[in-house]
Design an enzyme around this catalytic site. Structure first.
Site, PDB file in Angstrom:
ATOM      1  N   HIS A 103       0.865  -1.184   0.000  1.00 35.25           N
ATOM      2  CA  HIS A 103       0.000   0.000   0.000  1.00 35.25           C
ATOM      3  C   HIS A 103       0.900   1.232   0.000  1.00 35.25           C
ATOM      4  O   HIS A 103       1.536   1.536   1.024  1.00 35.25           O
ATOM      5  CB  HIS A 103      -0.913  -0.021   1.223  1.00 35.25           C
ATOM      6  CG  HIS A 103      -1.833  -1.203   1.230  1.00 35.25           C
ATOM      7  ND1 HIS A 103      -2.161  -1.905   2.370  1.00 35.25           N
ATOM      8  CD2 HIS A 103      -2.496  -1.809   0.211  1.00 35.25           C
ATOM      9  CE1 HIS A 103      -2.986  -2.893   2.050  1.00 35.25           C
ATOM     10  NE2 HIS A 103      -3.202  -2.865   0.740  1.00 35.25           N
ATOM     11  N   GLU A 146       1.461   4.038   2.659  1.00 36.26           N
ATOM     12  CA  GLU A 146       1.986   3.651   3.966  1.00 36.26           C
ATOM     13  C   GLU A 146       3.510   3.779   3.961  1.00 36.26           C
ATOM     14  O   GLU A 146       4.263   2.800   4.031  1.00 36.26           O
ATOM     15  CB  GLU A 146       1.508   2.237   4.316  1.00 36.26           C
ATOM     16  CG  GLU A 146      -0.020   2.198   4.451  1.00 36.26           C
ATOM     17  CD  GLU A 146      -0.636   0.810   4.363  1.00 36.26           C
ATOM     18  OE1 GLU A 146      -1.876   0.726   4.273  1.00 36.26           O
ATOM     19  OE2 GLU A 146       0.106  -0.195   4.362  1.00 36.26           O
ATOM     20  N   GLU A 150       1.959  -3.712  11.442  1.00 29.99           N
ATOM     21  CA  GLU A 150       1.252  -2.437  11.245  1.00 29.99           C
ATOM     22  C   GLU A 150       1.821  -1.375  12.168  1.00 29.99           C
ATOM     23  O   GLU A 150       1.994  -1.606  13.359  1.00 29.99           O
ATOM     24  CB  GLU A 150      -0.249  -2.612  11.546  1.00 29.99           C
ATOM     25  CG  GLU A 150      -0.970  -3.591  10.631  1.00 29.99           C
ATOM     26  CD  GLU A 150      -1.351  -2.995   9.280  1.00 29.99           C
ATOM     27  OE1 GLU A 150      -1.116  -1.787   9.070  1.00 29.99           O
ATOM     28  OE2 GLU A 150      -1.878  -3.754   8.435  1.00 29.99           O
TER      29      GLU A 150
END
Ligand SMILES: [Zn+2]
Length: 375
Positions: free
Chosen positions: A166, A169, A335
């Site tokens: 992504h 990010e 994350e």
């Protein structure tokens, strides 16, 4: 006053920039996609007055909860990024800021440019332990590059890291920079000991097209790469296709896929508990990794994260799940927050490029503590 975004990873559409007290902007959607959230623009004004900047379509962005308690980042020199007063009223995101200099950049998170990406891989290849492999090209014609670090040998573990599927990010590539910096440091005992036991296959940027285009979540043709792992194609998702081919040829003993999360103000991991063949061994390895990373850094925790998948209900198009199942190995999505780590807040910079890099270094130490148990 002028607002521009025609540069690497720039993303903004100017609606009205006539009055500093009411600047109206919109975030552009990813190409051929409905996703948007990443913004990156430059404000120029020789009058250093207060600017009230509204991102008027923020309320319909991909992750609206991402704007709660969120502060945008700004920079004068594009090196040091600091948080600026930001509010969300459910519709628009409003940044209020009085520049001290003529020109200032604003972004969703500290950008990681395509040029910096090139610098990262070019300097890495000069290390004696590192080999640069060109896997092929993206849809926009950019290189898909993999770094192989260490020498293959009998009994050596094969450890894979990918980042930035992504593209918005960016913390994922900052993480990779810290990780590689430590792994390639010949004075670092952890790195040396690990390279005796393992070979690393590292893709620092899985989505160079989306990164350059200023996308949040997709590649040049709107494909969410982290939903392409079951059946990637060269037409729609060459980035995944090329890396996946390498994995099938080489094998995988451990996999980490590095991401950022819009909403949650914590560092956390998501594992493979919903995979069809997930068992006690997989679970024990996951617990070992998490326990070790918690012991190594207060930046990591395992209380807050995504809801766990029900047994057998994992989405197998996601990289971590597909790799974990295919190779029966330890596989995590890591994350990091766009906001801050609520357990260790820093009101000046929030979660930052530097902190992401440091987490990358700490994850290398964590791998050192699990490497012997991977198989
Ligand atoms: Zn992600």
């Amino acid at each position: 006053m002028q607002i521009t975004a025609n540069f690497d990873s720039g993303n903004i559409k100017v609606i009205d920039a006539t009055s500093p007290g009411n600047v109206q902007l919109e975030i552009n959607k990813d190409n051929q996609s409905e996703f948007y959230q990443w913004f990156h623009f430059k404000l120029h004004n020789n009058d250093h007055v207060e600017h009230v900047i509204h991102l008027i379509n923020a309320g319909k962005s991909a992750y609206v909860e991402g704007w709660d308690d969120y502060q945008a980042v700004a920079s004068y020199d594009r090196e040091h990024w600091f948080r600026v007063p930001t509010e969300f009223d459910g519709e628009k995101l409003t940044i209020t800021f009085t520049p001290e200099f003529d020109s200032v950049y604003f972004a969703y998170f500290a950008p990681y440019s395509y040029e910096r990406h090139q610098d990262l891989i070019q300097s890495a290849q000069m290390d004696i332990d590192c080999q640069m492999l060109l896997l092929g090209q993206t849809i926009d014609g950019r290189d898909m590059t993999m770094l192989k670090i260490g020498e293959e040998g009998k009994g050596k573990k094969k450890i894979w890291l990918t980042a930035r599927q992504h593209p918005g990010e960016t913390m994922a590539e900052w993480f990779m920079e810290g990780f590689l910096d430590r792994l390639l440091d010949e004075d670092d005992g952890v790195a040396r000991a690990l390279l005796d036991k393992a070979v690393f296959y590292v893709v620092p940027n899985m989505n160079p097209d989306g990164s350059y285009r200023g996308h949040l979540r997709t590649n040049a043709v709107g494909a969410n790469l982290n939903r392409e792992w079951l059946e990637p194609t060269m037409e729609r998702s060459p980035e995944v296709y090329l890396v996946r081919e390498q994995m099938l040829e080489i094998g995988v003993d451990m996999f980490l896929d590095i991401h950022g999360d819009e909403a949650l103000p914590y560092n956390f991991v998501a594992g493979c508990e919903g995979n069809p063949s997930y068992d006690e061994r997989n679970k024990a390895l996951e617990e070992q990794f998490k326990k070790m990373l918690i012991a190594i850094t207060p930046e990591f925790q395992d209380e807050v994260g995504y809801d766990k998948d029900e047994p057998g209900k994992a989405n197998m198009t996601v990289a971590t799940n597909w790799v974990g199942e295919q190779f029966d190995c330890l596989a995590f999505t890591i994350e990091m927050p766009f906001k801050d780590n609520a357990l260790l807040p820093d009101h000046i910079v929030g979660w930052s490029d530097e902190r992401s890099s440091l987490l990358g270094r700490d994850v290398l130490t964590t791998i050192y503590h699990v490497v012997d148990d991977l198989r």
